[in-house]
Design a protein around this motif. Structure first.
Motif, PDB file in Angstrom:
ATOM      1  N   SER A 112       9.448  -6.932  -4.679  1.00 18.95           N
ATOM      2  CA  SER A 112       8.149  -6.935  -3.599  1.00 18.95           C
ATOM      3  C   SER A 112       8.852  -7.558  -2.471  1.00 18.95           C
ATOM      4  CB  SER A 112       6.753  -7.405  -4.082  1.00 18.95           C
ATOM      5  OG  SER A 112       7.157  -9.142  -4.135  1.00 18.95           O
ATOM      6  N   SER A 113      10.170  -8.145  -2.399  1.00 20.63           N
ATOM      7  CA  SER A 113      10.850  -8.904  -1.292  1.00 20.63           C
ATOM      8  C   SER A 113      11.232  -7.596  -0.424  1.00 20.63           C
ATOM      9  CB  SER A 113      12.339  -9.643  -1.660  1.00 20.63           C
ATOM     10  OG  SER A 113      12.928  -8.612  -2.030  1.00 20.63           O
ATOM     11  N   ASP A 114      12.004  -8.225   0.875  1.00 18.90           N
ATOM     12  CA  ASP A 114      12.531  -6.918   1.741  1.00 18.90           C
ATOM     13  C   ASP A 114      13.736  -7.233   1.898  1.00 18.90           C
ATOM     14  OD1 ASP A 114      12.145  -9.349   3.242  1.00 18.90           O
ATOM     15  OD2 ASP A 114      11.423  -8.489   5.028  1.00 18.90           O
ATOM     16  N   TRP A 146      -0.387   2.388  -9.961  1.00 17.09           N
ATOM     17  CA  TRP A 146      -0.339   1.848  -8.646  1.00 17.09           C
ATOM     18  C   TRP A 146      -1.023   2.525  -7.736  1.00 17.09           C
ATOM     19  CZ3 TRP A 146       2.463  -2.512  -9.448  1.00 17.09           C
ATOM     20  CH2 TRP A 146       3.423  -2.497 -10.382  1.00 17.09           C
ATOM     21  N   TRP A 174       1.427   2.392  -2.965  1.00 16.31           N
ATOM     22  CA  TRP A 174       1.413   0.876  -3.472  1.00 16.31           C
ATOM     23  C   TRP A 174       0.518   0.087  -2.413  1.00 16.31           C
ATOM     24  CZ3 TRP A 174       6.708  -2.385  -3.497  1.00 16.31           C
ATOM     25  CH2 TRP A 174       6.382  -3.639  -4.383  1.00 16.31           C
ATOM     26  N   GLU A 175      -0.234  -0.591  -2.758  1.00 18.87           N
ATOM     27  CA  GLU A 175      -1.224  -1.406  -1.921  1.00 18.87           C
ATOM     28  C   GLU A 175      -0.399  -2.370  -1.061  1.00 18.87           C
ATOM     29  OE1 GLU A 175      -1.318  -2.755  -6.126  1.00 18.87           O
ATOM     30  OE2 GLU A 175      -2.038  -0.640  -5.136  1.00 18.87           O
ATOM     31  N   ARG A 176       0.581  -2.828  -1.470  1.00 12.67           N
ATOM     32  CA  ARG A 176       1.570  -3.801  -0.668  1.00 12.67           C
ATOM     33  C   ARG A 176       2.226  -3.117   0.509  1.00 12.67           C
ATOM     34  NH1 ARG A 176       3.508  -8.599  -3.489  1.00 12.67           N
ATOM     35  NH2 ARG A 176       2.451  -8.874  -5.559  1.00 12.67           N
ATOM     36  N   SER A 178       2.338  -1.150   4.039  1.00 13.61           N
ATOM     37  CA  SER A 178       1.684  -1.329   5.324  1.00 13.61           C
ATOM     38  C   SER A 178       1.577   0.188   5.985  1.00 13.61           C
ATOM     39  CB  SER A 178       2.410  -1.905   6.316  1.00 13.61           C
ATOM     40  OG  SER A 178       1.704  -2.022   7.625  1.00 13.61           O
ATOM     41  N   SER A 187       9.942  -3.404   4.596  1.00 12.81           N
ATOM     42  CA  SER A 187       8.414  -3.097   3.455  1.00 12.81           C
ATOM     43  C   SER A 187       9.069  -3.562   1.959  1.00 12.81           C
ATOM     44  CB  SER A 187       8.649  -1.421   3.375  1.00 12.81           C
ATOM     45  OG  SER A 187       8.277  -0.884   4.700  1.00 12.81           O
ATOM     46  N   PRO A 188       7.870  -3.834   1.512  1.00 16.32           N
ATOM     47  CA  PRO A 188       8.254  -4.622   0.023  1.00 16.32           C
ATOM     48  C   PRO A 188       8.943  -3.679  -0.876  1.00 16.32           C
ATOM     49  CG  PRO A 188       5.809  -3.789   0.197  1.00 16.32           C
ATOM     50  CD  PRO A 188       6.658  -3.816   1.578  1.00 16.32           C
ATOM     51  N   SER A 197       2.116   3.618   1.675  1.00 20.36           N
ATOM     52  CA  SER A 197       0.726   2.889   1.511  1.00 20.36           C
ATOM     53  C   SER A 197      -0.169   3.874   1.141  1.00 20.36           C
ATOM     54  CB  SER A 197       0.512   2.569   3.242  1.00 20.36           C
ATOM     55  OG  SER A 197      -0.097   3.623   3.901  1.00 20.36           O
TER      56      SER A 197
END
Length: 210
Positions: A112-114, A146, A174-176, A178, A187-188, A197
């Motif tokens: 979940s990083s970028d 997800w 994925w809810e993370r 945007s 993006s994550p 999104s």
């Protein structure tokens, strides 16, 4: 010179195939933008000429392989992940009708990083947590853990993505992710799946179902 990677996804009724190619050119127009900490970043802009050329290649592929010739999904993996690089391209009008952010695999970076937002790596190896380049055929629509709980299976058609199904590389939301561009942030990153999104997926899903 860093290669540019493209994913092209081609619709055939409920099935999709995708193409990836590489280009050595670096002819994207650059636009300066400011960030919160007063640092200035160079924002890449989509190369529209290259996009139309890739769409033309996609249409040729569809015709040759008897796929549907209404539209294609193109993903330009050479663009920064904080920019909209997922495109629904209408073959009839020769225009992009939808444009969204899309995530990719994190590899050895934190989930979940970028961290690889502007320098992604790709792999076909199981357990690499990286996205795979190549043509795809996307088949069954099913239930996901997800996002909006819907996914499409992805069948890799080349040596570069032949393990996609085994690796459970699927197209989902994925809810993370945007709805809007977040450059210079990225993006994550997940485990290799192309992710949109929730709102973006709900726009693309009806096209795939039809």
């Amino acid at each position: 010179m860093q290669k540019k990677f493209w994913i092209k996804t081609l619709i055939n009724s409920a099935m999709i195939a995708g193409i990836i190619s590489c280009s050595q050119s670096q002819d994207k127009t650059m636009l300066s933008v400011a960030f919160e900490n007063n640092k200035t970043y160079e924002k890449p802009v989509l190369d529209s000429v290259k996009t139309h050329n890739k769409a033309s290649e996609a249409l040729d592929f569809c015709k040759k392989n008897k796929f549907n010739t209404d539209f294609a999904i193109l993903i330009d993996m050479s663009l920064h992940s904080g920019l909209k690089r997922f495109f629904v391209y209408d073959f009839k009008t020769k225009k992009i009708t939808q444009q969204h952010l899309v995530g990719l695999g994190c590899g050895n970076n934190s989930w979940s990083s970028d961290d690889s937002k502007d320098s992604p790596e790709f792999s076909n190896i199981d357990g690499s947590y990286l996205s795979s380049l190549g043509k795809y055929k996307i088949g069954a629509r099913g239930v996901s853990e997800w996002g909006v709980k819907t996914k499409y299976l992805m069948h890799g058609l080349e040596n570069t993505n032949s393990n996609a199904l085994k690796r459970v590389i699927v197209f989902h939301s994925w809810e993370r992710m945007s709805d809007d561009e977040i450059f210079p942030k990225g993006s994550p990153e997940g485990w290799g799946c192309p992710t949109l999104s929730n709102n973006a997926f709900l726009q693309v899903d009806p096209i795939l179902k039809s």
